[in-house]
Enzyme design. Structure first.
Site, PDB file in Angstrom:
ATOM      1  N   ASP A  41       1.044  -1.107  -0.091  1.00  0.00           N
ATOM      2  CA  ASP A  41      -0.171  -0.001  -0.091  1.00  0.00           C
ATOM      3  C   ASP A  41       1.011   1.476   0.084  1.00  0.00           C
ATOM      4  O   ASP A  41       0.346   2.400   0.167  1.00  0.00           O
ATOM      5  CB  ASP A  41      -0.953  -0.002   1.211  1.00  0.00           C
ATOM      6  CG  ASP A  41      -0.513   0.030   2.575  1.00  0.00           C
ATOM      7  OD1 ASP A  41       0.891  -0.166   2.428  1.00  0.00           O
ATOM      8  OD2 ASP A  41      -0.847   0.140   3.631  1.00  0.00           O
ATOM      9  N   GLU A  43       3.304   2.067   1.963  1.00  0.00           N
ATOM     10  CA  GLU A  43       3.881   2.458   3.531  1.00  0.00           C
ATOM     11  C   GLU A  43       5.651   2.147   3.140  1.00  0.00           C
ATOM     12  O   GLU A  43       5.800   0.819   2.751  1.00  0.00           O
ATOM     13  CB  GLU A  43       3.221   1.546   4.735  1.00  0.00           C
ATOM     14  CG  GLU A  43       1.996   2.177   5.188  1.00  0.00           C
ATOM     15  CD  GLU A  43       1.507   1.517   6.221  1.00  0.00           C
ATOM     16  OE1 GLU A  43       2.127   0.652   6.871  1.00  0.00           O
ATOM     17  OE2 GLU A  43       0.079   1.682   6.589  1.00  0.00           O
ATOM     18  N   ARG A 100      10.691  27.106   1.318  1.00  0.00           N
ATOM     19  CA  ARG A 100      10.215  28.337   0.756  1.00  0.00           C
ATOM     20  C   ARG A 100       8.870  28.674   1.637  1.00  0.00           C
ATOM     21  O   ARG A 100       8.434  29.950   1.477  1.00  0.00           O
ATOM     22  CB  ARG A 100       9.844  28.192  -0.709  1.00  0.00           C
ATOM     23  CG  ARG A 100      11.161  28.318  -1.418  1.00  0.00           C
ATOM     24  CD  ARG A 100      10.714  27.977  -2.868  1.00  0.00           C
ATOM     25  NE  ARG A 100      10.605  26.550  -3.360  1.00  0.00           N
ATOM     26  CZ  ARG A 100      10.405  26.007  -4.324  1.00  0.00           C
ATOM     27  NH1 ARG A 100      10.569  26.670  -5.408  1.00  0.00           N
ATOM     28  NH2 ARG A 100      10.317  24.725  -4.612  1.00  0.00           N
ATOM     29  N   LYS A 196      11.212  41.495  -8.437  1.00  0.00           N
ATOM     30  CA  LYS A 196      10.539  40.295  -8.997  1.00  0.00           C
ATOM     31  C   LYS A 196       9.444  40.207  -8.330  1.00  0.00           C
ATOM     32  O   LYS A 196       9.290  40.064  -7.041  1.00  0.00           O
ATOM     33  CB  LYS A 196      11.550  39.028  -8.592  1.00  0.00           C
ATOM     34  CG  LYS A 196      10.794  37.581  -9.033  1.00  0.00           C
ATOM     35  CD  LYS A 196      11.563  36.392  -8.790  1.00  0.00           C
ATOM     36  CE  LYS A 196      11.100  35.585  -7.657  1.00  0.00           C
ATOM     37  NZ  LYS A 196      11.779  34.348  -7.400  1.00  0.00           N
ATOM     38  N   ASP A 222      21.017  32.383  -6.648  1.00  0.00           N
ATOM     39  CA  ASP A 222      19.876  32.021  -6.052  1.00  0.00           C
ATOM     40  C   ASP A 222      20.191  30.832  -5.328  1.00  0.00           C
ATOM     41  O   ASP A 222      21.051  29.833  -5.375  1.00  0.00           O
ATOM     42  CB  ASP A 222      18.776  31.937  -7.063  1.00  0.00           C
ATOM     43  CG  ASP A 222      17.671  32.305  -6.422  1.00  0.00           C
ATOM     44  OD1 ASP A 222      17.355  32.492  -5.047  1.00  0.00           O
ATOM     45  OD2 ASP A 222      16.707  32.515  -7.116  1.00  0.00           O
ATOM     46  N   THR A 227      11.582  25.876 -11.896  1.00  0.00           N
ATOM     47  CA  THR A 227      11.006  26.177 -13.367  1.00  0.00           C
ATOM     48  C   THR A 227      11.975  27.120 -14.116  1.00  0.00           C
ATOM     49  O   THR A 227      11.529  27.316 -15.346  1.00  0.00           O
ATOM     50  CB  THR A 227       9.585  26.686 -13.164  1.00  0.00           C
ATOM     51  OG1 THR A 227       9.680  27.976 -12.957  1.00  0.00           O
ATOM     52  CG2 THR A 227       8.794  25.878 -12.409  1.00  0.00           C
ATOM     53  N   ALA A 228      13.037  27.336 -13.641  1.00  0.00           N
ATOM     54  CA  ALA A 228      13.864  28.317 -14.125  1.00  0.00           C
ATOM     55  C   ALA A 228      13.053  29.679 -14.769  1.00  0.00           C
ATOM     56  O   ALA A 228      13.713  30.768 -15.212  1.00  0.00           O
ATOM     57  CB  ALA A 228      14.352  27.815 -15.393  1.00  0.00           C
TER      58      ALA A 228
HETATM   59  C1  R5P Z   1      12.213  31.989  -4.402  1.00  0.00           C
HETATM   60  O1  R5P Z   1      12.105  33.065  -3.589  1.00  0.00           O
HETATM   61  C2  R5P Z   1      13.614  31.174  -4.628  1.00  0.00           C
HETATM   62  O2  R5P Z   1      14.506  31.510  -3.934  1.00  0.00           O
HETATM   63  C3  R5P Z   1      13.884  30.884  -6.111  1.00  0.00           C
HETATM   64  O3  R5P Z   1      14.080  32.199  -6.497  1.00  0.00           O
HETATM   65  C4  R5P Z   1      12.533  30.270  -6.764  1.00  0.00           C
HETATM   66  O4  R5P Z   1      12.066  29.296  -5.718  1.00  0.00           O
HETATM   67  C5  R5P Z   1      13.041  29.741  -8.152  1.00  0.00           C
HETATM   68  O5  R5P Z   1      11.972  29.003  -8.653  1.00  0.00           O
HETATM   69  P1  R5P Z   1      11.689  29.086 -10.130  1.00  0.00           P
HETATM   70  O6  R5P Z   1      13.007  28.487 -10.658  1.00  0.00           O
HETATM   71  O7  R5P Z   1      10.532  28.155 -10.420  1.00  0.00           O
HETATM   72  O8  R5P Z   1      11.538  30.469 -10.593  1.00  0.00           O
END
Ligand code: R5P
Length: 319
Positions: A41, A43, A100, A196, A222, A227-228
């Site tokens: 299941d 676990e 986050r 941003k 960062d 997702t960049a």
């Molecule tokens: C957000 O505050 C994090 O530091 C990154 O900037 C964010 O999570 C990046 O996510 P993504 O690549 O999806 O824009």
């Protein structure tokens, strides 16, 4: 019994066995023997297959994708180690997921990183060893010691080589300004900051830039990318403002397929990162350079085990 007299044991969860093997190799120890299975299941079943009574146990498990499975597995490993009478248990979490969600910035939302800190402690963790938390104040969510390492000293030598003269370090949002400042000091580069705004979970808007980037090589830094969206929107704004080259440096590379596609189609020349999470982009892009955190993680484990100081490992401005 003091910590030095406890036997050292290093175990891996299933999130990133390669990193755990590399850390164990650096330490000159074998990874411990643990049985991990799933019941039909779903676990999770964990059993340590060796005596760890009284031992100094380190369990390596980044809580990356799939985060819920990896966290639950870590919790069960902690519980099993505690019930096996380990002397001290350190959860080694090179990438700390859920970080986050560290504040109540909207009505009726959870502070999930505090919840994860609570359950790790409840499950039996005596200490945490982690790297580049999304926000440093997450350390305060724990009432047990947290050793917080930085990827920066691992990344600096390579970044210095590829950046050349007249570079500028760019914080892609207000949350990364402190980190960008440390990078700019260590790399002898300028500093710029982007304003941003996240429009949804996969898209962001980069509206303003503070700093001079025209004709310069920009290094966007960062804690993570997924997702960049942040990197690519930042790169577009920097190009609009006259940047000559754009490189990115990220501690934890969580890129999904959308992120890889965006990176490939972007003007970002190279993404420099670490192996804090497994490399899932192999064969999908040639823009990513991965540097290993195993030596620094191993050194931290060695010092924690020996009761030594870690402070020299915390220095982000080492040049
Ligand atoms: C957000 O505050 C994090 O530091 C990154 O900037 C964010 O999570 C990046 O996510 P993504 O690549 O999806 O824009």
């Amino acid at each position: 019994m003091n910590d030095k007299s406890r036997e050292l044991f290093v175990f891996s969860g299933s999130a990133h066995p390669k990193l755990a093997r590399d850390i164990a190799e650096q330490l000159g120890v074998m990874l411990g023997n643990v049985k991990m299975e799933h019941f039909p299941d779903g676990e999770i079943f964990i059993q340590f297959l060796q005596n760890i009574r009284g031992g100094d146990v380190f369990i390596i498990q980044p809580t990356c994708y799939p985060p819920n499975e990896n966290i639950m597995e870590l919790l069960i490993m902690l519980d099993a180690a505690m019930r096996a009478s380990a002397g001290r248990i350190t959860a080694v979490i090179p990438y700390f997921g859920y970080a986050r969600q560290d504040r109540k910035d909207k009505p009726r939302v959870a502070i999930a990183s505090k919840l994860v800190a609570n359950i790790l402690t409840a499950a039996g963790a005596d200490r945490i060893l982690t790297m580049d938390l999304h926000a440093q104040q997450i350390m305060g969510f724990f009432d047990i010691p947290v050793d917080h390492l930085y990827a920066a000293p691992i990344l600096y030598p390579y970044l210095r080589k590829i950046l050349g003269e007249n570079a500028v370090v760019v914080a892609p949002d207000s949350g990364s300004v402190k980190m960008a400042h440390a990078y700019s000091n260590a790399l002898g580069a300028g500093l710029a900051v982007i304003a941003k705004r996240r429009t949804d979970s996969v898209s962001v808007e980069c509206s303003h830039l503070v700093g001079d980037v025209a004709g310069r090589t920009c290094l966007i830094i960062d804690d993570l990318t997924s997702t960049a969206g942040t990197l690519v929107a930042g790169e577009q704004l920097l190009r609009k403002e006259g940047a000559k080259r754009v490189i990115a440096s990220i501690s934890h590379c969580l890129l999904n397929d959308l992120g890889v596609e965006r990176l490939n189609n972007s003007g970002i020349e190279e993404l420099v990162t670490t192996d804090s999470v497994p490399e899932i982009t192999t064969g999908k892009t040639n823009k990513i350079k991965v540097l290993s955190i195993a030596p620094v993680m191993a050194e931290a484990i060695r010092r924690i085990h020996a009761g030594g100081s870690l402070s020299s490992l915390f220095n982000t401005s080492v040049k």
